[in-house]
Every structure is written in C-alpha cells, then in structure tokens.
Design a protein around this motif. Structure first.
Motif, PDB file in Angstrom:
ATOM      1  N   LYS A   8       0.831  -1.210   0.000  1.00 24.83           N
ATOM      2  CA  LYS A   8       0.000   0.000   0.000  1.00 24.83           C
ATOM      3  C   LYS A   8       0.865   1.258   0.000  1.00 24.83           C
ATOM      4  N   LEU A   9       1.909   1.273   0.814  1.00 24.19           N
ATOM      5  CA  LEU A   9       2.810   2.422   0.853  1.00 24.19           C
ATOM      6  C   LEU A   9       3.454   2.655  -0.511  1.00 24.19           C
ATOM      7  N   VAL A  10       3.953   1.598  -1.118  1.00 26.28           N
ATOM      8  CA  VAL A  10       4.630   1.747  -2.413  1.00 26.28           C
ATOM      9  C   VAL A  10       3.686   2.276  -3.472  1.00 26.28           C
ATOM     10  N   VAL A  11       2.479   1.704  -3.553  1.00 27.50           N
ATOM     11  CA  VAL A  11       1.544   2.143  -4.595  1.00 27.50           C
ATOM     12  C   VAL A  11       1.046   3.552  -4.296  1.00 27.50           C
ATOM     13  N   ASP A  12       0.767   3.867  -3.034  1.00 31.63           N
ATOM     14  CA  ASP A  12       0.397   5.242  -2.669  1.00 31.63           C
ATOM     15  C   ASP A  12       1.455   6.228  -3.160  1.00 31.63           C
ATOM     16  N   MET A  13       2.717   5.916  -2.911  1.00 26.68           N
ATOM     17  CA  MET A  13       3.783   6.844  -3.268  1.00 26.68           C
ATOM     18  C   MET A  13       4.007   6.895  -4.774  1.00 26.68           C
ATOM     19  N   LEU A  14       3.849   5.758  -5.440  1.00 27.76           N
ATOM     20  CA  LEU A  14       3.949   5.731  -6.901  1.00 27.76           C
ATOM     21  C   LEU A  14       2.882   6.631  -7.525  1.00 27.76           C
ATOM     22  N   VAL A  15       1.650   6.511  -7.031  1.00 28.07           N
ATOM     23  CA  VAL A  15       0.547   7.336  -7.534  1.00 28.07           C
ATOM     24  C   VAL A  15       0.813   8.815  -7.238  1.00 28.07           C
ATOM     25  N   GLY A  16       1.279   9.109  -6.014  1.00 29.47           N
ATOM     26  CA  GLY A  16       1.585  10.494  -5.660  1.00 29.47           C
ATOM     27  C   GLY A  16       2.694  11.080  -6.503  1.00 29.47           C
ATOM     28  N   ASP A  17       3.699  10.275  -6.812  1.00 33.38           N
ATOM     29  CA  ASP A  17       4.784  10.763  -7.664  1.00 33.38           C
ATOM     30  C   ASP A  17       4.273  11.124  -9.050  1.00 33.38           C
ATOM     31  N   LEU A  18       3.404  10.288  -9.611  1.00 32.82           N
ATOM     32  CA  LEU A  18       2.869  10.594 -10.937  1.00 32.82           C
ATOM     33  C   LEU A  18       2.036  11.876 -10.903  1.00 32.82           C
ATOM     34  N   GLN A  19       1.238  12.041  -9.847  1.00 35.08           N
ATOM     35  CA  GLN A  19       0.473  13.282  -9.737  1.00 35.08           C
ATOM     36  C   GLN A  19       1.400  14.493  -9.760  1.00 35.08           C
ATOM     37  N   ARG A  20       2.518  14.402  -9.072  1.00 33.14           N
ATOM     38  CA  ARG A  20       3.466  15.512  -9.039  1.00 33.14           C
ATOM     39  C   ARG A  20       4.135  15.737 -10.396  1.00 33.14           C
ATOM     40  N   VAL A  21       4.420  14.652 -11.119  1.00 28.89           N
ATOM     41  CA  VAL A  21       4.954  14.793 -12.479  1.00 28.89           C
ATOM     42  C   VAL A  21       3.978  15.593 -13.343  1.00 28.89           C
ATOM     43  N   ILE A  22       2.687  15.365 -13.146  1.00 25.93           N
ATOM     44  CA  ILE A  22       1.659  16.057 -13.928  1.00 25.93           C
ATOM     45  C   ILE A  22       1.473  17.496 -13.454  1.00 25.93           C
ATOM     46  N   GLU A  23       1.418  17.696 -12.133  1.00 22.18           N
ATOM     47  CA  GLU A  23       1.021  18.993 -11.583  1.00 22.18           C
ATOM     48  C   GLU A  23       2.166  19.984 -11.394  1.00 22.18           C
ATOM     49  N   TYR A  24       3.339  19.506 -11.071  1.00 20.29           N
ATOM     50  CA  TYR A  24       4.403  20.427 -10.678  1.00 20.29           C
ATOM     51  C   TYR A  24       4.915  21.345 -11.784  1.00 20.29           C
ATOM     52  N   PRO A  25       4.891  20.946 -13.052  1.00 20.73           N
ATOM     53  CA  PRO A  25       5.274  21.919 -14.083  1.00 20.73           C
ATOM     54  C   PRO A  25       4.397  23.170 -14.066  1.00 20.73           C
ATOM     55  N   LYS A  26       3.125  23.020 -13.734  1.00 20.08           N
ATOM     56  CA  LYS A  26       2.212  24.164 -13.666  1.00 20.08           C
ATOM     57  C   LYS A  26       2.590  25.114 -12.533  1.00 20.08           C
ATOM     58  N   ARG A  27       3.284  24.599 -11.511  1.00 18.94           N
ATOM     59  CA  ARG A  27       3.663  25.396 -10.349  1.00 18.94           C
ATOM     60  C   ARG A  27       5.112  25.892 -10.436  1.00 18.94           C
ATOM     61  N   GLY A  28       5.778  25.565 -11.543  1.00 16.84           N
ATOM     62  CA  GLY A  28       7.150  26.010 -11.721  1.00 16.84           C
ATOM     63  C   GLY A  28       8.183  25.165 -11.013  1.00 16.84           C
ATOM     64  N   PHE A  29       7.785  23.961 -10.536  1.00 14.46           N
ATOM     65  CA  PHE A  29       8.705  23.107  -9.791  1.00 14.46           C
ATOM     66  C   PHE A  29       9.499  22.163 -10.691  1.00 14.46           C
ATOM     67  N   ALA A  30       9.041  21.925 -11.913  1.00 14.61           N
ATOM     68  CA  ALA A  30       9.638  20.900 -12.762  1.00 14.61           C
ATOM     69  C   ALA A  30       9.335  21.212 -14.224  1.00 14.61           C
ATOM     70  N   VAL A  31      10.074  20.558 -15.123  1.00 11.80           N
ATOM     71  CA  VAL A  31       9.765  20.695 -16.545  1.00 11.80           C
ATOM     72  C   VAL A  31       8.673  19.697 -16.918  1.00 11.80           C
ATOM     73  N   GLU A  32       7.977  19.992 -17.984  1.00 12.51           N
ATOM     74  CA  GLU A  32       6.871  19.150 -18.453  1.00 12.51           C
ATOM     75  C   GLU A  32       7.381  17.779 -18.895  1.00 12.51           C
ATOM     76  N   GLN A  33       6.592  16.752 -18.605  1.00 14.31           N
ATOM     77  CA  GLN A  33       6.887  15.397 -19.066  1.00 14.31           C
ATOM     78  C   GLN A  33       5.664  14.828 -19.770  1.00 14.31           C
ATOM     79  N   ASP A  34       5.898  14.064 -20.824  1.00 12.73           N
ATOM     80  CA  ASP A  34       4.788  13.419 -21.529  1.00 12.73           C
ATOM     81  C   ASP A  34       4.261  12.256 -20.679  1.00 12.73           C
ATOM     82  N   VAL A  35       2.958  12.221 -20.467  1.00 11.32           N
ATOM     83  CA  VAL A  35       2.334  11.132 -19.718  1.00 11.32           C
ATOM     84  C   VAL A  35       1.340  10.443 -20.646  1.00 11.32           C
ATOM     85  N   PRO A  36       1.621   9.213 -21.079  1.00 11.10           N
ATOM     86  CA  PRO A  36       0.733   8.513 -22.009  1.00 11.10           C
ATOM     87  C   PRO A  36      -0.669   8.308 -21.443  1.00 11.10           C
ATOM     88  N   GLU A  37      -1.641   8.201 -22.348  1.00 10.10           N
ATOM     89  CA  GLU A  37      -3.035   8.047 -21.927  1.00 10.10           C
ATOM     90  C   GLU A  37      -3.253   6.816 -21.060  1.00 10.10           C
TER      91      GLU A  37
END
Length: 203
Positions: free
Chosen positions: A148-177
């Motif tokens: 549960k911890l691993v999957v929770d953190m995996l999901v949270g990391d992906l959310q940050r990959v998606i959201e953080y470029p909008k906040r100026g924390f990271a560069v944009e990454q392509d996320v497949p459908e």
C-alpha cells in the motif's frame, strides 16, 4: 527513465524511506562511476520514524558500512522535498569547490522521472542521468514490505509529475493516456495516501 548508469562527476543520492537507494549508491561507487557521492535529505513525516537523525545521515552511514570511504561522501541534511534536494545539493557541492558538469541521480525506481524533471528545471546546465535499483515491481514491494505504501507513493509521484510543471517546480513530461488511465483507476481504488492535499504536501 531507462537511462544507463555511466561515469559522472558526482552522484546525488536522494533521501527517502528506502535505504536501498544508499545501497545502490554504494554499488555504483564500487563500480567506479564516480568519486564523489552526496546524500541529501532531512526528514519528512514519513521518514522520521525510519531515520530519526535524518535521511542523509543514515544513508551515509549505510554506504560507509558497504565500503564507500567516508571522505568520498558529502551530506546535505536539510532538504524536506525534491526541489530542496536539488537546490541544497548544488550549494553543498559549491561550498566544497565542486562544480560538476554531469550528475547521477540515484533514487527510488518510481521517482526517477520526477527527480529528472525537477533537476532539469532547477539545475538546467547539468547533464542528468537517473539510476535506481533494477527490480521488478513485485520484487521492489518485497524489499519495502508494504505494498500500500509503495503504490500510494507511486501514484503520488505521478500526480506531481503532472502537476508540478504548472507550479514552476519541474519541466513538463509526456504522460501517455494509458498511464493516466491507470493513475485514475488506482486513485479510485483508494491509493490516495500520498496525493497532494491527502498527506504529503511538498514538492
């Protein structure tokens, strides 16, 4: 990221709950890929019980126990999120008179892309290679002992990959459908313990 570990000026081991990062750093050091290793990380609510003296401190001790010379290791003990890991690591290296052209980021397997995207934003002039313990998902879960911890953190990391470029924390990454669909399915199934606003709040 699919990067092949290679010879670099310095390696940066990103602190977390996963002591396997320190062990992998030690293995890569013994393989001769770098002569300077920096561990970065203070504490977050999720690691205080695991590493009460700070992630970087415990990681350094583990690497030394695995044969890395103490004099080869620098420690950045303050960072509380990935952005600070990168910014503070640059400062520690600069204070030591080290201005690298290439860096090997060593982190948890599911964190490689976020670490890469953050570094490209905050340290754009550096050449970045990512590395993590080469384990399949089931093997990795076994090493951590908490699916549960691993999957929770995996999901949270992906959310940050998606959201953080909008906040100026990271560069944009392509996320497949299909990855977005898997993400939505896992959130619906209750793997939401590391989502922004539902636990860890930091970059």
């Amino acid at each position: 990221m699919g990067h092949e570990p290679r010879v670099v000026d310095v390696a940066v081991g990103l602190g977390s709950h996963d002591l396997g990062v320190a062990a992998h750093c030690a293995a890569l050091y013994r393989a001769g890929l770098f002569t300077t290793l920096l561990f970065t990380g203070g504490n977050s609510p999720g690691t205080l019980d695991w590493f009460p003296r700070g992630e970087a401190i415990h990681f350094r001790e583990h690497a030394v126990a695995l044969g890395v010379p103490d004099e080869a290791i620098l420690v950045e003990p303050r960072a509380a999120n990935t952005g600070e890991n990168i910014v503070f690591s640059r400062e520690v290296l600069a204070d030591a008179g080290i201005v690298p052209r290439s860096v090997l980021l060593v982190c948890k397997p599911y964190m490689e892309r976020r670490a890469y995207a953050t570094t490209r934003k905050l340290w754009p002039e550096i050449e970045v290679t990512c590395a993590s313990v080469p384990l399949e998902f089931e093997e990795y879960v076994t090493t951590i002992g908490d699916e549960k911890l691993v999957v929770d953190m995996l999901v949270g990391d992906l959310q940050r990959v998606i959201e953080y470029p909008k906040r100026g924390f990271a560069v944009e990454q392509d996320v497949p459908e299909e990855v977005l669909a898997a993400y939505a399915s896992l959130v619906d199934a209750g793997y939401d313990g590391h989502l922004l606003g539902a636990g860890a709040q930091t970059p």
